[in-house]
Design a protein around this motif. Structure first.
Motif, PDB file in Angstrom:
ATOM      1  N   ASP A 166       0.552  -1.041   0.394  1.00 11.40           N
ATOM      2  CA  ASP A 166       0.193   0.368   0.073  1.00 11.40           C
ATOM      3  C   ASP A 166       1.112   1.366   0.008  1.00 11.40           C
ATOM      4  O   ASP A 166       0.224   2.218  -0.289  1.00 11.40           O
ATOM      5  N   ASN A 167       2.331   0.717   0.681  1.00 14.28           N
ATOM      6  CA  ASN A 167       2.818   2.648   0.061  1.00 14.28           C
ATOM      7  C   ASN A 167       4.320   2.360  -0.735  1.00 14.28           C
ATOM      8  O   ASN A 167       4.906   1.901  -1.131  1.00 14.28           O
ATOM      9  N   LEU A 168       3.018   3.037  -2.136  1.00 14.79           N
ATOM     10  CA  LEU A 168       3.536   3.129  -3.032  1.00 14.79           C
ATOM     11  C   LEU A 168       4.980   4.067  -3.370  1.00 14.79           C
ATOM     12  O   LEU A 168       6.029   3.140  -4.755  1.00 14.79           O
ATOM     13  N   GLU A 169       4.957   5.101  -2.377  1.00 10.49           N
ATOM     14  CA  GLU A 169       6.746   6.209  -2.224  1.00 10.49           C
ATOM     15  C   GLU A 169       7.602   5.180  -2.003  1.00 10.49           C
ATOM     16  O   GLU A 169       8.998   4.598  -2.667  1.00 10.49           O
ATOM     17  N   ASN A 170       7.356   4.050  -1.411  1.00 11.31           N
ATOM     18  CA  ASN A 170       8.864   3.544  -0.216  1.00 11.31           C
ATOM     19  C   ASN A 170       7.906   2.226   0.222  1.00 11.31           C
ATOM     20  O   ASN A 170       7.861   1.871   1.648  1.00 11.31           O
ATOM     21  N   PRO A 171       7.867   0.799  -0.805  1.00 19.30           N
ATOM     22  CA  PRO A 171       6.742  -0.456  -0.381  1.00 19.30           C
ATOM     23  C   PRO A 171       8.046  -1.190   0.961  1.00 19.30           C
ATOM     24  O   PRO A 171       7.670  -1.556   1.623  1.00 19.30           O
ATOM     25  N   PHE A 172       9.215  -0.785   0.374  1.00 15.47           N
ATOM     26  CA  PHE A 172       9.928  -1.368   1.639  1.00 15.47           C
ATOM     27  C   PHE A 172      10.684  -0.754   2.754  1.00 15.47           C
ATOM     28  O   PHE A 172      12.117  -1.264   3.284  1.00 15.47           O
ATOM     29  N   ALA A 173      10.255  -0.065   3.306  1.00 14.35           N
ATOM     30  CA  ALA A 173      10.453   1.061   4.386  1.00 14.35           C
ATOM     31  C   ALA A 173      10.019   0.374   5.419  1.00 14.35           C
ATOM     32  O   ALA A 173       9.766  -0.347   5.676  1.00 14.35           O
ATOM     33  N   GLU A 174      11.181  -0.327   6.395  1.00 13.76           N
ATOM     34  CA  GLU A 174      11.188  -1.868   7.332  1.00 13.76           C
ATOM     35  C   GLU A 174      10.326  -0.118   8.509  1.00 13.76           C
ATOM     36  O   GLU A 174      10.917   0.854   8.178  1.00 13.76           O
ATOM     37  N   GLN A 175       9.858  -1.700   9.279  1.00  9.78           N
ATOM     38  CA  GLN A 175      10.068  -0.614  10.907  1.00  9.78           C
ATOM     39  C   GLN A 175       9.664  -1.410  11.752  1.00  9.78           C
ATOM     40  O   GLN A 175       9.223  -2.547  11.360  1.00  9.78           O
ATOM     41  N   ARG A 176       9.386  -1.539  12.586  1.00  9.22           N
ATOM     42  CA  ARG A 176       9.138  -2.788  14.173  1.00  9.22           C
ATOM     43  C   ARG A 176       7.183  -2.616  14.084  1.00  9.22           C
ATOM     44  O   ARG A 176       6.851  -1.267  14.249  1.00  9.22           O
ATOM     45  N   MET A 177       6.593  -3.101  14.839  1.00  6.42           N
ATOM     46  CA  MET A 177       5.361  -3.107  15.017  1.00  6.42           C
ATOM     47  C   MET A 177       4.822  -4.418  15.674  1.00  6.42           C
ATOM     48  O   MET A 177       6.117  -6.021  16.308  1.00  6.42           O
ATOM     49  N   ASP A 178       4.331  -4.067  16.710  1.00  8.70           N
ATOM     50  CA  ASP A 178       3.531  -4.897  17.539  1.00  8.70           C
ATOM     51  C   ASP A 178       2.294  -4.800  17.726  1.00  8.70           C
ATOM     52  O   ASP A 178       2.060  -3.211  17.965  1.00  8.70           O
TER      53      ASP A 178
END
Length: 102
Positions: free
Chosen positions: A29-41
């Protein structure tokens, strides 16, 4: 996580297999930066007709703050806003339990 539904679905993330947490590797869904990494919880909103790829944190990533966390002050999220699906009529989806490690 695959959301084939046309609207956002909120998923409740299970504990990772080694209790380290999760890192988002891809979000279609992030068309500008689909591989932006982020921690999730906690919970994760997955946009309609999109895919989010997660992996378990590596042991050396568990105690390290994210680069953005080092530069910005922490903001509090109102408890009722976390996992909210107001207006969609859909409840948060539960993920299956992880398979036992060999």
């Amino acid at each position: 996580l695959l959301n084939s539904y046309g609207e956002k679905v909120t998923y409740t993330l299970p504990p990772s297999p080694h209790a380290r947490g999760w890192r988002r590797l891809m979000d279609t869904d992030n068309l500008e930066n689909p591989f932006a990494e982020q921690r999730m919880d906690g919970t994760l909103d997955v946009a309609g007709r999109s895919v989010v790829l997660l992996r378990e944190l590596l042991p050396d990533e568990v105690q390290q703050p994210e680069p953005d966390e080092m530069m910005q002050p922490q903001t509090e999220v109102e408890p009722e806003a976390v996992g909210a699906t107001a207006g969609t009529g859909h409840e948060a989806a539960e993920l299956p339990e992880p398979l036992p490690a060999d």
